[in-house]
Design a protein around this motif. Structure first.
Motif, PDB file in Angstrom:
ATOM      1  N   UNK A 157       0.834  -1.198   0.000  1.00  0.00           N
ATOM      2  CA  UNK A 157       0.000   0.000   0.000  1.00  0.00           C
ATOM      3  C   UNK A 157       0.868   1.246   0.000  1.00  0.00           C
ATOM      4  N   UNK A 158       0.511   2.188  -0.856  1.00  0.00           N
ATOM      5  CA  UNK A 158       1.184   3.477  -0.862  1.00  0.00           C
ATOM      6  C   UNK A 158       0.431   4.408   0.081  1.00  0.00           C
ATOM      7  N   UNK A 159       1.138   4.928   1.087  1.00  0.00           N
ATOM      8  CA  UNK A 159       0.488   5.750   2.104  1.00  0.00           C
ATOM      9  C   UNK A 159       1.128   7.131   2.181  1.00  0.00           C
ATOM     10  N   UNK A 199      -2.699   9.241   8.437  1.00  0.00           N
ATOM     11  CA  UNK A 199      -2.250   8.395   7.336  1.00  0.00           C
ATOM     12  C   UNK A 199      -3.384   8.199   6.334  1.00  0.00           C
ATOM     13  N   UNK A 200      -3.128   8.517   5.080  1.00  0.00           N
ATOM     14  CA  UNK A 200      -4.134   8.382   4.030  1.00  0.00           C
ATOM     15  C   UNK A 200      -3.610   7.493   2.908  1.00  0.00           C
ATOM     16  N   UNK A 204      -3.834   3.116  -5.527  1.00  0.00           N
ATOM     17  CA  UNK A 204      -4.418   1.783  -5.450  1.00  0.00           C
ATOM     18  C   UNK A 204      -3.411   0.779  -4.894  1.00  0.00           C
ATOM     19  N   UNK A 205      -3.929  -0.258  -4.238  1.00  0.00           N
ATOM     20  CA  UNK A 205      -3.078  -1.303  -3.669  1.00  0.00           C
ATOM     21  C   UNK A 205      -2.353  -2.037  -4.802  1.00  0.00           C
ATOM     22  N   UNK A 206      -1.056  -2.270  -4.614  1.00  0.00           N
ATOM     23  CA  UNK A 206      -0.269  -3.047  -5.572  1.00  0.00           C
ATOM     24  C   UNK A 206      -0.161  -4.475  -5.064  1.00  0.00           C
ATOM     25  N   UNK A 207      -0.679  -5.440  -5.854  1.00  0.00           N
ATOM     26  CA  UNK A 207      -0.669  -6.847  -5.461  1.00  0.00           C
ATOM     27  C   UNK A 207       0.027  -7.670  -6.546  1.00  0.00           C
TER      28      UNK A 207
END
Length: 270
Positions: free
Chosen positions: A38-40, A53-54, A58-61
């Motif tokens: 996750x990029x936060x 924290x936001x 998009x989640x990288x899987x």
């Protein structure tokens, strides 16, 4: 309670999302990696000593694995525009962790004298990877171990010089499209062309490097580059080709402790 999960207790299954190809266990896997990132962003609002924290994007899987090519490889079925892979990693009898929307990013094959051909593949997953998702099916029992005599390579000068190894790879481009209010893409687009590359190693008998300017020839995409991998009983495991192949570079190597070697590098597209 603290027993480890050993290699023979872990299984990786794949299938097409529409059931074609049918669910099957991939044999010959040496290693597999499944994970997400996750990029936060940390926001520092005015009037507060604390941050928030936001989500940054998009989640990288990702799913990637390395395996021995010991039977007809189903992974190449996922190179097309609409082919989507379901998969799951199963262990501890009934535990599973899987997904239903995996797209192939890259695929490569390595062959060399004295070793079993190796495959590496990487997928991006766009739905939620989660526990309980199960793609289990049959276990493939038809194993065909290739030998170096059952592997053939067709390229420049391969008929009169000894091919001692090759590396083959392809890369695909996928672009996901998101909408507000959706955590998964509403559509994933396949962008042509598919890009191919290969590097072939020869021990030299009667060949020489081409002219350094030969790439500028208008007929440079008329090369025939193909590889065939068979089991020792003649069963075809994989046929690999480079469409519209161009010879882009060559390296000639000579040393005091070995034969003269030539490496040919190709690219292609479809």
């Amino acid at each position: 309670m603290y027993d480890p999960t050993l290699n023979y207790e872990a299984h990786f299954f794949i299938s097409g999302r529409d059931g074609s190809p049918a669910a099957t266990e991939l044999s010959g896997i040496d290693s597999i990696d499944l994970g997400y990132d996750n990029s936060a962003n940390v926001v520092e609002p005015l009037g507060s000593r604390l941050g928030v924290t936001t989500v940054g994007q998009a989640v990288s899987q990702k799913v990637s694995f390395s395996r021995s090519l010991i039977y007809n490889d189903p992974v190449l079925n996922f190179t097309g525009e609409s082919e989507v892979m379901k998969g799951s990693f199963n262990y501890d009898n009934n535990a599973s962790y899987g997904f239903e929307s995996g797209y192939l990013n890259s695929y490569s094959v390595n062959c060399a004298v004295g070793s079993v051909p190796r495959v590496n593949a990487s997928f991006t997953v766009y739905d939620e990877m989660k526990s309980g998702s199960n793609a289990s099916g049959t276990t493939n029992t038809n194993i065909f171990i290739p030998t170096q005599g059952s592997i053939t390579a067709t390229c420049d000068d391969s008929s009169t010089n000894r091919v001692i190894g090759f590396d083959y790879s392809l890369n695909l481009k996928k672009i996901p499209y998101y909408t507000i209010g959706s955590e998964t893409p509403v559509e994933v687009k396949h962008l042509n062309p598919i890009q191919y590359s290969a590097s072939v190693q020869l021990e030299v008998d009667d060949t020489f490097l081409k002219s350094g300017f030969s790439f500028l020839d208008a007929n440079r995409e008329n090369k025939t580059v193909s590889f065939s991998i068979k089991g020792r009983d003649g069963t075809t495991l994989q046929d690999l080709t480079i469409p519209k192949a161009s010879l882009i570079s060559e390296q000639l190597n000579s040393s005091a402790d070995g034969a003269l070697k030539l490496t040919l590098n190709y690219i292609g597209h479809s």
